[in-house]
Write a protein that holds these residues in place. Sequence first.
Motif, short mmCIF file in Angstrom:
data_model
loop_
_atom_site.label_atom_id
_atom_site.label_comp_id
_atom_site.label_asym_id
_atom_site.label_seq_id
_atom_site.Cartn_x
_atom_site.Cartn_y
_atom_site.Cartn_z
N VAL A 150 1.34 2.59 -8.00
CA VAL A 150 2.18 1.29 -7.78
C VAL A 150 2.16 0.41 -8.93
O VAL A 150 1.08 0.06 -9.50
N PRO A 151 3.37 0.53 -9.48
CA PRO A 151 3.49 -0.24 -11.07
C PRO A 151 3.01 -2.03 -10.67
O PRO A 151 3.25 -2.36 -9.71
N MET A 152 2.60 -2.39 -11.94
CA MET A 152 2.44 -3.76 -11.84
C MET A 152 3.71 -4.70 -11.60
O MET A 152 4.58 -4.06 -11.93
N GLY A 153 3.33 -5.73 -10.83
CA GLY A 153 4.52 -6.50 -10.46
C GLY A 153 5.42 -6.00 -9.15
O GLY A 153 6.67 -6.41 -8.99
N ALA A 154 4.86 -4.90 -8.58
CA ALA A 154 5.83 -4.33 -7.40
C ALA A 154 5.74 -5.21 -6.51
O ALA A 154 4.89 -6.27 -6.29
N THR A 155 7.17 -5.37 -5.79
CA THR A 155 7.47 -6.17 -4.70
C THR A 155 6.65 -5.44 -3.42
O THR A 155 6.52 -4.53 -3.33
N PRO A 156 6.44 -6.34 -2.47
CA PRO A 156 5.71 -5.90 -1.22
C PRO A 156 6.67 -4.70 -0.50
O PRO A 156 5.88 -3.93 -0.20
N GLU A 157 7.89 -4.78 -0.73
CA GLU A 157 8.64 -3.93 -0.24
C GLU A 157 8.47 -2.37 -1.02
O GLU A 157 8.40 -1.32 -0.38
N ALA A 158 8.55 -2.64 -2.31
CA ALA A 158 8.34 -1.43 -2.90
C ALA A 158 6.94 -1.00 -2.80
O ALA A 158 6.65 0.23 -2.74
N ALA A 159 5.76 -1.62 -2.74
CA ALA A 159 4.58 -1.22 -2.34
C ALA A 159 4.47 -0.67 -1.32
O ALA A 159 3.56 0.34 -1.15
#
Lengths: 345, 345
Positions: A150-159
């Motif tokens: 999971v990339p740094m700064g991911a949103t909760p939705e992306a996570a």
Amino acid sequence: MKLATYKDGSRDGQLVVVSRDLATAHYATGIATRLQQVLDDWNFLSPQLQDLYVTLNQGKARHAFPFEPRQCMAPLPRAYQWADGSAFINHVELVRKARGAEVPESFYTDPLMYQGGSDDFLGPTDPAVFASEDWGIDFEAEVAVVTADVPMGATPEAALEGIRLLMLANDWSLRNLIPAELAKGFGFFQSKPATAFSPVAVTPDELGEAWQGGRVHLALQSSWNERKVGLCEAGPEMSFHFGQLIAHIAKTRKVRAGSIVGSGTVSNKDWSRGYSCIAEKRAIETIEDGAPKTGFMHFGDRIRIEMKGRDGLSLFGAIDQQVVSASGRDGGADDEEDDSPPAAG
Amino acid sequence: MKLATYKDGSRDGQLVVVSRDLATAHYATGIATRLQQVLDDWNFLSPQLQDLYVTLNQGKARHAFPFEPRQCMAPLPRAYQWADGSAFINHVELVRKARGAEVPESFYTDPLMYQGGSDDFLGPTDPAVFASEDWGIDFEAEVAVVTADVPMGATPEAALEGIRLLMLANDWSLRNLIPAELAKGFGFFQSKPATAFSPVAVTPDELGEAWQGGRVHLALQSSWNERKVGLCEAGPEMSFHFGQLIAHIAKTRKVRAGSIVGSGTVSNKDWSRGYSCIAEKRAIETIEDGAPKTGFMHFGDRIRIEMKGRDGLSLFGAIDQQVVSASGRDGGADDEEDDSPPAAG
């Protein structure tokens, strides 16, 4: 898909695919030997495991054998990250109320998480070994997820999209070591010994409609010495969903494949549902009667943690552990020159 | 013996043996491909690597090539544990004195440690990427060890025997996130982003007489934007030696092979030796002048951390990192609609 790791004397064990009903299993040999390897290369390896899973469920896998949870290590016997949330704010409210403390307003918007040790996990039926009952031995029944990168700064939705697997966890806690440790200001350390995980890890699709909004909408059962003590709903009252917990980690760093993220003790406002850790029971007793009356666990005690799907079948298999003295005796390891019975918790 | 991990596009890189003078290297292919693998099976694999090391130092290794620190990942690019101490009590005293707080008596007998994230380490010359300068970007120059398996309940003396390798660490810290995070009670989390390690990890014998009593009796150099800011003695003032730190972890659980244990910021009572993190410089300024005047790091800043042996040669190679904006610009990632220059730290 359901995956487990069989003991083979090695540090990482042998990956097996387990049938949906947990009746049979099949070595994943030829596809992958270790679960971390699959997480490192999910898009290539998981479809092959899924094919084997389908064949196994159809009863057509050639070298299937009866699945035996006692042969299981934790699905990831060691991991590169174990980050545990405290996402059921009711748990935090109860414990704080019992000691007359307020819950800070920020706790409702900013998840509470701690970094756990991940170099040595316990299998679902491994003994939980402690040197002393005086440490205040407690279980914590939780739901946990295993992530992709999971990339740094991911949103909760992306996570949320980065969740590969779900498991149950027993986040062993040493309650009497916690106050002094937290007072030092750096968080839990000795008070959080090795965590245990369920026999199998499952892909989110195994939960069907019960997996919604990053929460598991099923009840988590805890039985202490064969007595049902908790049947707590793991879904609606989870104040932060798993995507939010993962995004919390990812705010200042990358989250790498195979990271395990826990929900924290599953807890409901309805006390009649029971408890997923003894500390909470004691908090309720303190609120009601001014003092706790339930002691912590003793050597020889057992804890069983399980979750059933909407079809009534065990989803992850059961964590079923016994508390054992490090000295190999019933008494604590500390009392070498002392024949008195161990103190109650 | 000196070991490093070369970038090869994989998560764990390729193990290389590096010559004592850091001039040449040789792939460990045929012995082991990954450092964790060596730690998992040290007694079998390390003598083979040692043989290659001897041959390399003699200039007789067939496929030796010039060693290039820029090709290095962290010696362990990811690990199963990163437990960081705060073993230089002078650092704790300074930071607390600056905010008018006492150091609890227990801090002199009970090590302060926190569990760090270990799924994603930075190589020695990797950029340190942050979304905002407002987070209070700071380095922390430390010494770290890598352990063998250490049993639960190990004494400090026994734990000392479990030290396989030494490295330098740059424990990046986001100072402005720390107060709110520690106030939550669960310790550091977002305030401790990915840690960086030195190009090579070395066996304790490489330090000769400088490795004594579980401490490294050498000076740790820190240079911030080419300016020497610290030349701190890492030995005598380390209040708890590495055996004590490892035993602290092992009190309630096993410590498994490949665990990394840090010293915490190296710090001396003699302020003329400089500092190994900016927070300490600011604490000294606060004690002397009532307020800090040195700001934290800016995008584009560099930090170089190195330690020389008694022969004057670099022992571990240098950590040499640049602070970089996550947005890929000079300004912070937060100021998308804002053309004003980033605020000073």
